[in-house]
Design an enzyme around this catalytic site. Structure first.
Site, PDB file in Angstrom:
ATOM      1  N   CYS A  99       3.144   9.995  10.077  1.00  0.00           N
ATOM      2  CA  CYS A  99       2.081  10.833  10.655  1.00  0.00           C
ATOM      3  C   CYS A  99       0.829  10.037  11.034  1.00  0.00           C
ATOM      4  CB  CYS A  99       1.726  11.972   9.717  1.00  0.00           C
ATOM      5  SG  CYS A  99       0.835  11.482   8.213  1.00  0.00           S
ATOM      6  N   CYS A 119      -4.300  -0.563  -2.071  1.00  0.00           N
ATOM      7  CA  CYS A 119      -5.368   0.219  -2.681  1.00  0.00           C
ATOM      8  C   CYS A 119      -5.481   1.537  -1.912  1.00  0.00           C
ATOM      9  CB  CYS A 119      -6.642  -0.611  -2.605  1.00  0.00           C
ATOM     10  SG  CYS A 119      -8.019   0.069  -3.526  1.00  0.00           S
TER      11      CYS A 119
END
Length: 132
Positions: A99, A119
């Protein structure tokens, strides 16, 4: 993999305002505030926008950064890397391959064996316990 390309109005309907800000506007949640930073449960982390499996808890570690950190994606083609020169820094942005949602950044200061630190923003993820 089939891409999920929705109009912004549909993303606004599907996502919370905070999820929309992070996933669609490349925002960042505050450190140490996300639901998954301290999550130690065994399972799979998926994209909160489209449900694509992104990270395995077996690859999660405590980086001390305040965001959930992983040594690698669950599959190399599930997370894409993009150059990010915003905020006066040169970084590598990580996005969901399905997406194109912003997940966070990857840094070359992680532990072995990959040496990478993915992260991620908790709000860009959902969690499914293994076997659940």
């Amino acid at each position: 993999m089939d891409k999920l390309d929705l109009p912004e109005s549909e993303w606004r309907t599907r996502l919370t305002p905070e999820q929309y800000h992070v996933l669609r506007e490349a925002g960042t949640e505050r450190a140490f505030t996300g639901n998954y930073n301290d999550n130690k449960a065994d399972g799979i982390y998926a994209c909160a926008g489209c449900g694509l499996d992104l990270f395995d808890s077996a690859d999660k570690y405590d980086s001390g950064s305040g965001w959930p950190s992983f040594t690698q994606p669950i599959a190399p083609d599930h997370v894409t890397d993009h150059r990010d020169d915003s905020h006066g820094m040169r970084r590598v942005e990580s996005r969901c391959a399905r997406c194109d949602g912003h997940l966070g950044h990857v840094f070359p200061d992680g532990p072995r064996p990959t040496g990478l630190r993915y992260c991620m923003n908790s709000v860009s993820l959902s969690f499914r316990p293994r076997g659940g």
